[in-house]
Design an enzyme around this catalytic site. Sequence first.
Site, PDB file in Angstrom:
ATOM      1  N   CYS A  67       0.544  -7.616   5.710  1.00 34.94           N
ATOM      2  CA  CYS A  67       0.104  -6.296   5.271  1.00 34.94           C
ATOM      3  C   CYS A  67      -1.361  -6.221   4.868  1.00 34.94           C
ATOM      4  O   CYS A  67      -2.070  -7.204   4.852  1.00 34.94           O
ATOM      5  CB  CYS A  67       1.015  -5.783   4.171  1.00 34.94           C
ATOM      6  SG  CYS A  67       2.647  -5.336   4.838  1.00 34.94           S
ATOM      7  N   ASP A  68      -1.745  -5.013   4.481  1.00 37.42           N
ATOM      8  CA  ASP A  68      -3.129  -4.576   4.444  1.00 37.42           C
ATOM      9  C   ASP A  68      -4.102  -5.529   3.762  1.00 37.42           C
ATOM     10  O   ASP A  68      -5.085  -5.945   4.353  1.00 37.42           O
ATOM     11  CB  ASP A  68      -3.207  -3.214   3.761  1.00 37.42           C
ATOM     12  CG  ASP A  68      -2.381  -2.158   4.482  1.00 37.42           C
ATOM     13  OD1 ASP A  68      -1.179  -2.401   4.668  1.00 37.42           O
ATOM     14  OD2 ASP A  68      -2.917  -1.113   4.837  1.00 37.42           O
ATOM     15  N   LYS A  69      -3.887  -5.840   2.489  1.00 37.85           N
ATOM     16  CA  LYS A  69      -4.810  -6.721   1.771  1.00 37.85           C
ATOM     17  C   LYS A  69      -4.323  -8.150   1.796  1.00 37.85           C
ATOM     18  O   LYS A  69      -5.067  -9.070   1.455  1.00 37.85           O
ATOM     19  CB  LYS A  69      -4.978  -6.258   0.312  1.00 37.85           C
ATOM     20  CG  LYS A  69      -5.306  -4.797   0.177  1.00 37.85           C
ATOM     21  CD  LYS A  69      -6.494  -4.386   1.027  1.00 37.85           C
ATOM     22  CE  LYS A  69      -6.552  -2.900   1.258  1.00 37.85           C
ATOM     23  NZ  LYS A  69      -5.454  -2.342   2.057  1.00 37.85           N
ATOM     24  N   CYS A  76       4.064  -1.497   8.944  1.00 41.93           N
ATOM     25  CA  CYS A  76       4.312  -0.136   9.432  1.00 41.93           C
ATOM     26  C   CYS A  76       3.983   0.003  10.907  1.00 41.93           C
ATOM     27  O   CYS A  76       3.039  -0.615  11.409  1.00 41.93           O
ATOM     28  CB  CYS A  76       3.517   0.871   8.611  1.00 41.93           C
ATOM     29  SG  CYS A  76       4.012   0.909   6.878  1.00 41.93           S
ATOM     30  N   GLU A  88      -7.500   4.425  -1.144  1.00 39.66           N
ATOM     31  CA  GLU A  88      -7.525   5.125   0.140  1.00 39.66           C
ATOM     32  C   GLU A  88      -7.304   6.620  -0.079  1.00 39.66           C
ATOM     33  O   GLU A  88      -6.413   7.011  -0.837  1.00 39.66           O
ATOM     34  CB  GLU A  88      -6.431   4.586   1.063  1.00 39.66           C
ATOM     35  CG  GLU A  88      -6.701   3.178   1.539  1.00 39.66           C
ATOM     36  CD  GLU A  88      -5.588   2.638   2.416  1.00 39.66           C
ATOM     37  OE1 GLU A  88      -5.814   1.608   3.073  1.00 39.66           O
ATOM     38  OE2 GLU A  88      -4.489   3.233   2.449  1.00 39.66           O
ATOM     39  N   ASP A 129       0.823  -1.212   0.000  1.00 38.79           N
ATOM     40  CA  ASP A 129       0.000   0.000   0.000  1.00 38.79           C
ATOM     41  C   ASP A 129       0.856   1.262   0.000  1.00 38.79           C
ATOM     42  O   ASP A 129       0.522   2.259  -0.649  1.00 38.79           O
ATOM     43  CB  ASP A 129      -0.893   0.041   1.243  1.00 38.79           C
ATOM     44  CG  ASP A 129      -1.998  -0.984   1.207  1.00 38.79           C
ATOM     45  OD1 ASP A 129      -3.132  -0.615   1.487  1.00 38.79           O
ATOM     46  OD2 ASP A 129      -1.721  -2.155   0.909  1.00 38.79           O
ATOM     47  N   SER A 136      -6.880   5.079   5.118  1.00 36.85           N
ATOM     48  CA  SER A 136      -5.869   4.308   5.828  1.00 36.85           C
ATOM     49  C   SER A 136      -6.205   4.271   7.306  1.00 36.85           C
ATOM     50  O   SER A 136      -6.827   5.200   7.834  1.00 36.85           O
ATOM     51  CB  SER A 136      -4.492   4.949   5.625  1.00 36.85           C
ATOM     52  OG  SER A 136      -3.559   4.440   6.547  1.00 36.85           O
TER      53      SER A 136
END
Length: 559
Positions: A120-122, A193, A446, A79, A472
């Site tokens: 991570c995100d996805k 992160c 986002e 991302d 985010s």
Amino acid sequence: MRRSEEILRRPDYSFNRGVYKSMGFSDEDLRKPIIGVANTWSEVCPGSYNLRALAQSVKNGIYAAGGTPVEFGVIGACDGTAQGSEGMKYILPSRELIANDVEVMVQAHRLDGVVLLGSCDKIVPGLLMAAARLRLPAILLPGGPMQGGAPFDGRASDLTSLSEGCGMLKAGKIAPDELDSLEESCCPGCGSCSFYGTANTMCCLGEALGMTLPGGALIPAVYAERTRMAHRTGEAAVRLVKENLTADKIINRESISNAIRVLNATGGSTNGVLHLTAVALEAGLSADEVTGLFEALGDTTPLIAKVNPASKYNMEDFYLAGGIPQVLRELSPLLERGALTVTGKTVGENIENYHYRAPNREVIKTLEEPFSRSGGVAILRGNLAPEGCVTKPSAIVPEMHVFHGTARVFDCEEAAETAILGGEIAPGTVLVIRYEGPKGGPGMREMYKAMKYLYGMGLATSTAIVTDGRFSGTNNGCFCGHVSPEAAAGGPIAAVRDGDRITIDIPAKTITLEVGEEEIARRLALWQPPKQKYKTGYLAIYEKLATSASRGAVLNVEN
């Protein structure tokens, strides 16, 4: 008979055995449970960068427990690198590819179980979707968060500090060399992160679902304990296969309820709503059922943890304060304690047996003395969002929980960012950023940079953003995302015009376009659907098949 045994019997399946033996596997290896290690390692995503080493520890654990590991690669986009460009359109759609990749590899090769490596995100929700879909023994291992960077603006810096710094540079608050120095020091090492964004939120929710060993979500990437956790995860995968403890026995209404509690109690990313809905759909729940759970449990779950962006504390601080085990311990009276987990024990049993460190009450509080009596995520409804939208009260200063503003409408993210940096946005503005939903983007980008630029320009507490796109987990300020139906589907957000008044009322759970219903209907009657933006490639498929954010933005294959 195990699945792998079905295709490895002699003599009928000697061909299959020969395939494995060409890679050095022995007869003894092929008699054991064959367990996939789905590895999203890459050199383009810092949250995945340490997974190559962790995969080896997982495989060592599988060997030690009497199994045979077979590792395979899975994509995993970043991302951070994709933010603010066309690349971001691919990030949410990558979730479906990840789930499909794991399904294909596990099913094609008749693996007995799978260890899912991702941070991570996805990536994490895609892996969890695959686990729920496959209904096989599965366990998740996150790679762990990175540590915080050099101090900046009153807290340890992180990647988002750079976006805030860009706004500060534009506003003349910092010098160019300060921003250059920040770029060198805000990310001291690999890992997801260091703030409580979507990546770490989904790792925490994976643990809350019971799909990660207790304590496994938040051990920092560089800690030796992360390596030991990888070994224990490999051992646990073999046990899951031997006990036939499949993911569908773990991911169900009870565990989804626990994850929703944790999302609210910790003020996690609003994207958690989108992803938990998608995971729940794979587990057989309906979207309406999940939305109902979010609405009911959000009102009865207090906010007991605050982590950046809601406080100065980062993910390492959250881990040292007790992490998700401590959160579950505090939430215990509200949880479905009988829900099964990958330990083979229930949530309640895990809570009773975990070895806790002394909690830090500045980070994790109690049910009796929470940060807030209401949860960190809220669903709002109204004539602007008939199917709902998502906001994050824990990231919004209390005086902005009711906000009245004048609409300034943008039909893409870039136009809004140009206006912000160009000094065109005044206090009291509601920036309406539309045609950024699952279909409209496509890919539901986002609005991260827009929110951060408002912060850097000193407008974070006097403006709001309403969008059919996403945010985010690091964003703060007054925002409402996932507006459904989206503009590209002819939702009311497509009817908003510059100068309209909009009211966001978080206590009342409403979002209102202060325009008469007849006028809204008249405007929508004149509306024309946008032309399809992509004619070829994966985004063309996603644009055609993506459902609304209220339905998890999954692909609709029923037609």
